[in-house]
Design a protein around this motif. Sequence first.
Motif, short mmCIF file in Angstrom:
data_model
loop_
_atom_site.label_atom_id
_atom_site.label_comp_id
_atom_site.label_asym_id
_atom_site.label_seq_id
_atom_site.Cartn_x
_atom_site.Cartn_y
_atom_site.Cartn_z
N HIS A 3 -3.77 -85.19 -91.64
CA HIS A 3 -4.32 -85.66 -92.91
C HIS A 3 -4.27 -84.60 -94.00
CE1 HIS A 3 -5.62 -89.39 -91.14
NE2 HIS A 3 -6.18 -88.72 -90.14
N GLU A 4 -4.47 -83.35 -93.62
CA GLU A 4 -4.48 -82.26 -94.61
C GLU A 4 -3.07 -81.88 -95.06
OE1 GLU A 4 -6.76 -78.93 -93.23
OE2 GLU A 4 -8.39 -80.23 -92.56
N LEU A 5 -2.15 -81.77 -94.11
CA LEU A 5 -0.80 -81.29 -94.42
C LEU A 5 0.24 -82.40 -94.51
CD1 LEU A 5 -0.74 -78.12 -92.13
CD2 LEU A 5 -1.32 -78.26 -94.56
N HIS A 6 -0.13 -83.61 -94.11
CA HIS A 6 0.78 -84.75 -94.11
C HIS A 6 2.02 -84.49 -93.25
CE1 HIS A 6 -1.76 -86.45 -97.18
NE2 HIS A 6 -1.65 -85.32 -97.86
N VAL A 7 1.78 -83.95 -92.05
CA VAL A 7 2.85 -83.70 -91.09
C VAL A 7 2.43 -84.24 -89.73
CG1 VAL A 7 3.67 -81.63 -92.25
CG2 VAL A 7 1.99 -81.42 -90.46
N THR A 8 3.39 -84.51 -88.91
CA THR A 8 3.14 -84.93 -87.54
C THR A 8 3.43 -83.74 -86.63
OG1 THR A 8 3.74 -87.20 -88.01
CG2 THR A 8 3.83 -86.52 -85.71
N SER A 9 2.53 -83.50 -85.68
CA SER A 9 2.70 -82.39 -84.74
C SER A 9 2.68 -82.93 -83.32
CB SER A 9 1.56 -81.38 -84.89
OG SER A 9 1.53 -80.87 -86.19
N LEU A 10 3.38 -82.26 -82.45
CA LEU A 10 3.37 -82.58 -81.03
C LEU A 10 2.79 -81.38 -80.31
CD1 LEU A 10 4.25 -84.33 -78.60
CD2 LEU A 10 6.42 -83.10 -78.67
N VAL A 11 1.71 -81.62 -79.57
CA VAL A 11 1.04 -80.57 -78.81
C VAL A 11 1.13 -80.93 -77.33
CG1 VAL A 11 -1.14 -79.36 -78.41
CG2 VAL A 11 -0.54 -80.12 -80.71
N VAL A 12 1.65 -80.03 -76.53
CA VAL A 12 1.72 -80.24 -75.09
C VAL A 12 0.72 -79.29 -74.46
CG1 VAL A 12 3.18 -80.14 -73.04
CG2 VAL A 12 4.16 -80.85 -75.24
N THR A 13 -0.27 -79.85 -73.74
CA THR A 13 -1.33 -79.02 -73.18
C THR A 13 -1.98 -79.69 -71.98
OG1 THR A 13 -3.37 -77.83 -73.70
CG2 THR A 13 -3.10 -79.98 -74.73
N HIS A 14 -2.60 -78.88 -71.16
CA HIS A 14 -3.47 -79.36 -70.08
C HIS A 14 -4.93 -79.14 -70.46
CE1 HIS A 14 0.26 -78.92 -67.65
NE2 HIS A 14 -0.21 -80.03 -67.10
N GLN A 15 -5.16 -78.58 -71.63
CA GLN A 15 -6.52 -78.28 -72.08
C GLN A 15 -7.06 -79.48 -72.86
OE1 GLN A 15 -6.65 -74.52 -74.06
NE2 GLN A 15 -5.63 -73.48 -72.38
N ILE A 16 -7.79 -80.33 -72.15
CA ILE A 16 -8.25 -81.60 -72.71
C ILE A 16 -9.18 -81.39 -73.90
CG2 ILE A 16 -9.47 -83.74 -72.19
CD1 ILE A 16 -6.67 -83.34 -70.86
N GLN A 17 -10.09 -80.42 -73.82
CA GLN A 17 -11.02 -80.20 -74.93
C GLN A 17 -10.26 -79.90 -76.23
OE1 GLN A 17 -11.32 -78.82 -71.91
NE2 GLN A 17 -13.40 -79.08 -71.18
N HIS A 18 -9.23 -79.09 -76.13
CA HIS A 18 -8.42 -78.77 -77.31
C HIS A 18 -7.69 -80.02 -77.81
CE1 HIS A 18 -5.79 -76.67 -80.07
NE2 HIS A 18 -4.75 -77.21 -79.46
N ALA A 23 -5.88 -84.22 -81.60
CA ALA A 23 -4.98 -85.36 -81.43
C ALA A 23 -5.64 -86.69 -81.78
CB ALA A 23 -4.47 -85.41 -80.00
N ASN A 24 -4.83 -87.62 -82.23
CA ASN A 24 -5.30 -88.99 -82.41
C ASN A 24 -4.52 -89.96 -81.52
OD1 ASN A 24 -2.87 -89.08 -83.76
ND2 ASN A 24 -3.73 -89.69 -85.72
N ARG A 25 -3.57 -89.41 -80.78
CA ARG A 25 -2.79 -90.20 -79.82
C ARG A 25 -2.50 -89.31 -78.62
NH1 ARG A 25 3.25 -92.43 -80.88
NH2 ARG A 25 3.63 -93.25 -78.80
N PHE A 26 -2.57 -89.90 -77.43
CA PHE A 26 -2.38 -89.16 -76.19
C PHE A 26 -1.32 -89.85 -75.33
CE2 PHE A 26 -6.58 -88.61 -77.80
CZ PHE A 26 -6.83 -87.27 -77.65
N VAL A 27 -0.46 -89.03 -74.74
CA VAL A 27 0.55 -89.53 -73.81
C VAL A 27 0.39 -88.73 -72.53
CG1 VAL A 27 3.02 -89.81 -73.37
CG2 VAL A 27 2.12 -90.17 -75.68
N PHE A 28 0.30 -89.44 -71.41
CA PHE A 28 0.14 -88.81 -70.10
C PHE A 28 1.37 -89.11 -69.28
CE2 PHE A 28 -1.43 -89.04 -65.65
CZ PHE A 28 -1.92 -87.75 -65.52
N LEU A 29 2.05 -88.06 -68.85
CA LEU A 29 3.25 -88.20 -68.02
C LEU A 29 2.89 -88.00 -66.56
CD1 LEU A 29 5.68 -86.04 -70.18
CD2 LEU A 29 5.35 -88.51 -70.26
N TYR A 30 3.39 -88.87 -65.71
CA TYR A 30 3.13 -88.75 -64.28
C TYR A 30 4.31 -89.35 -63.52
CZ TYR A 30 0.95 -89.23 -59.72
OH TYR A 30 0.69 -89.12 -58.38
N ASP A 31 4.78 -88.60 -62.55
CA ASP A 31 5.88 -89.06 -61.68
C ASP A 31 7.10 -89.50 -62.51
OD1 ASP A 31 7.05 -89.52 -59.21
OD2 ASP A 31 6.28 -91.58 -59.07
N ARG A 32 7.46 -88.66 -63.48
CA ARG A 32 8.63 -88.86 -64.32
C ARG A 32 8.56 -90.11 -65.20
NH1 ARG A 32 11.13 -87.85 -59.19
NH2 ARG A 32 11.65 -90.06 -59.24
#
Length: 76
Positions: A3-18, A23-32
């Motif tokens: 909202h501030e910068l008007h850009v889309t970012s992709l963050v890959v993490t296992h740190q759920i609190q962060h 994030a406003n959307r979450f994707v969970f990958l499991y078993d390919r």
Amino acid sequence: LQHELHVTSLVVTHQIQHALKVANRFVFLYDRRIAFDGNAKELAESKEPALVSFLEPFKGSLELACQSFSVEGLRE
């Protein structure tokens, strides 16, 4: 950030609190494959077994984040 910068970012993490803070959307990958794709509320309510197992240690944080962010409309 989006909202501030008007850009889309992709963050890959296992740190759920962060992830819940940035994030406003979450994707969970499991078993390919994409086992889940949705917002924080949907994440907290998901019945996907692998996701439920992964999120179990973070359940309290996830519920609090969904409550606080849904008021602002950022996670829905």
